[in-house]
Scaffold this motif. Sequence first.
Motif, mmCIF file in Angstrom:
data_model
loop_
_atom_site.group_PDB
_atom_site.id
_atom_site.type_symbol
_atom_site.label_atom_id
_atom_site.label_comp_id
_atom_site.label_asym_id
_atom_site.label_seq_id
_atom_site.Cartn_x
_atom_site.Cartn_y
_atom_site.Cartn_z
ATOM 1 N N ALA A 136 0.810 -1.214 0.000
ATOM 2 C CA ALA A 136 0.000 0.000 0.000
ATOM 3 C C ALA A 136 0.846 1.267 0.000
ATOM 4 O O ALA A 136 0.357 2.334 -0.405
ATOM 5 C CB ALA A 136 -0.928 -0.001 1.222
ATOM 6 N N ASN A 137 2.101 1.165 0.426
ATOM 7 C CA ASN A 137 2.920 2.365 0.602
ATOM 8 C C ASN A 137 4.179 2.387 -0.271
ATOM 9 O O ASN A 137 5.124 3.123 0.017
ATOM 10 C CB ASN A 137 3.310 2.500 2.078
ATOM 11 C CG ASN A 137 2.117 2.800 2.968
ATOM 12 O OD1 ASN A 137 1.699 3.939 3.114
ATOM 13 N ND2 ASN A 137 1.556 1.746 3.570
ATOM 14 N N GLY A 138 4.190 1.582 -1.318
ATOM 15 C CA GLY A 138 5.286 1.626 -2.270
ATOM 16 C C GLY A 138 6.617 1.171 -1.712
ATOM 17 O O GLY A 138 7.671 1.692 -2.113
ATOM 18 N N LEU A 139 6.612 0.193 -0.807
ATOM 19 C CA LEU A 139 7.851 -0.265 -0.185
ATOM 20 C C LEU A 139 8.404 -1.532 -0.823
ATOM 21 O O LEU A 139 9.426 -2.043 -0.376
ATOM 22 C CB LEU A 139 7.615 -0.495 1.314
ATOM 23 C CG LEU A 139 7.118 0.736 2.091
ATOM 24 C CD1 LEU A 139 6.886 0.388 3.556
ATOM 25 C CD2 LEU A 139 8.090 1.895 1.957
ATOM 26 N N TRP B 214 0.182 -6.429 -8.448
ATOM 27 C CA TRP B 214 1.126 -5.331 -8.239
ATOM 28 C C TRP B 214 2.357 -5.513 -9.118
ATOM 29 O O TRP B 214 2.825 -4.574 -9.777
ATOM 30 C CB TRP B 214 1.531 -5.254 -6.767
ATOM 31 C CG TRP B 214 2.475 -4.127 -6.482
ATOM 32 C CD1 TRP B 214 2.151 -2.854 -6.106
ATOM 33 C CD2 TRP B 214 3.913 -4.159 -6.578
ATOM 34 N NE1 TRP B 214 3.290 -2.103 -5.969
ATOM 35 C CE2 TRP B 214 4.383 -2.864 -6.250
ATOM 36 C CE3 TRP B 214 4.831 -5.151 -6.909
ATOM 37 C CZ2 TRP B 214 5.743 -2.546 -6.237
ATOM 38 C CZ3 TRP B 214 6.193 -4.834 -6.905
ATOM 39 C CH2 TRP B 214 6.641 -3.557 -6.574
ATOM 40 N N VAL B 215 2.895 -6.730 -9.144
ATOM 41 C CA VAL B 215 4.082 -7.007 -9.954
ATOM 42 C C VAL B 215 3.791 -6.765 -11.434
ATOM 43 O O VAL B 215 4.568 -6.115 -12.146
ATOM 44 C CB VAL B 215 4.570 -8.451 -9.724
ATOM 45 C CG1 VAL B 215 5.665 -8.815 -10.735
ATOM 46 C CG2 VAL B 215 5.095 -8.619 -8.305
ATOM 47 N N LEU B 216 2.672 -7.292 -11.906
ATOM 48 C CA LEU B 216 2.327 -7.125 -13.321
ATOM 49 C C LEU B 216 2.168 -5.656 -13.694
ATOM 50 O O LEU B 216 2.702 -5.194 -14.712
ATOM 51 C CB LEU B 216 1.029 -7.883 -13.623
ATOM 52 C CG LEU B 216 1.165 -9.391 -13.797
ATOM 53 C CD1 LEU B 216 -0.194 -10.065 -13.647
ATOM 54 C CD2 LEU B 216 1.775 -9.723 -15.167
ATOM 55 N N GLN B 217 1.449 -4.918 -12.860
ATOM 56 C CA GLN B 217 1.218 -3.512 -13.187
ATOM 57 C C GLN B 217 2.509 -2.711 -13.128
ATOM 58 O O GLN B 217 2.772 -1.866 -13.995
ATOM 59 C CB GLN B 217 0.178 -2.910 -12.246
ATOM 60 C CG GLN B 217 -0.225 -1.483 -12.624
ATOM 61 C CD GLN B 217 -1.471 -1.032 -11.915
ATOM 62 O OE1 GLN B 217 -1.708 -1.389 -10.767
ATOM 63 N NE2 GLN B 217 -2.281 -0.240 -12.593
#
Length: 399
Positions: free
Chosen positions: A144-147, A201-204
């Motif tokens: 959620a926080n781009g970590l 998330w990985v795909l996007q």
Amino acid sequence: MSNALPREHLPAGHVICQAGTPGDSAYLIETGSVEVLSQEGIRIAVLSAGEIFGEVALLDQLPRTATVLTLAPTTLMRIERAHVQELLKRTDPVIRHLLMLLLERFRNRSGHENMPGLNPEAALDSDAANLTLMLAQDLTHAMANGLLELAYQPLISLPERNLIGFEALIRWQHPLLGSVMPTKLISLAEKTGLIHPLGLWVLQRAMNDWPVLRSYCQPGALNTPFISVNLSPAELGNPQIVESIARFLDEGGIPPHELQIELTESAVIEDLPSAKDVLQKLAATGVAIALDDFGTGYASFDYLNTLPISCLKIDQTFIQEILVSPRRREIVQTSVNLARSLGLISIAEGIEDESTSDLLVELGCGIAQGYFYARPLSLQAIPKWLDEARILGRVSRSD
């Protein structure tokens, strides 16, 4: 919800369920009362209107631990497992994992109620479950926080040594534990139900980075540039995966043939009919499908006949011994020849020295990947690596 549940009207003395039988349903008491007995026939509790029983076995799918019978004429509302599972699908994955953790503790406590404490194995299991829950919460926060980050390992087209593409690999630097191994990260995500949002998330992220990555690539003799992304068994079972991939490609203006999906034999074997359906739909859009770790599974050749495979990734255990093992070299040669005869791309992974790279050129391998060319790189590190690799002759210069 209650209006949709079937009712059962039972007389006094009716056995509703018995200890040791499958827990396919739970029951909500509408009227009347029931008696709950242990496996030894000892009364544990008396339940009346508004109370529920059978929910533990329903959720953890283990055998029932008690027998329940009616004490008076009783009306029950039956809750089927399918109904609960549908509701759980809409629940936060961490909450689902917490629920299963609580159920596990209930089972352990019930099984050791006459002991002063849990045995050491149960205590260790509890510690492991707590760590899993903590990591699941941290992973949710990281997404959620781009970590989280993606690293990209270059793919080199042979024999010209053009940079033809990249494989996307997930990385997580935990604030306390440091770098989390990708295999452990994927295992955690699968165990806690976070694999679907993580996979998306990985795909996007890979699709978002691809325009920049593509600018570094050069077309090969047989291939156009592409990015390769791994799918786990659980992700193949996601009914929205094909639609999501198509959407990411469309939003990024990316031709489908510039995306390659990698999957291992274990990803296929868990549910071959579903995997076949998903892969055929992806292949129909133009997305390439690679069979990873080729040669290590017992049914790899059969999948070439049943699945729309477009690429064979020859496992590094064969590649890293081709200089010293004639048998390994012959296996690699056979795999390369097989790929060529079927019109497939061959990728050799795990190349760690120039001699192995040169031999793969002799064997006719299409694409190479390994530490000899580059370790997985951050997006920002690629330009510097590319300049150095060109100076060393590991990647050809731009025209």
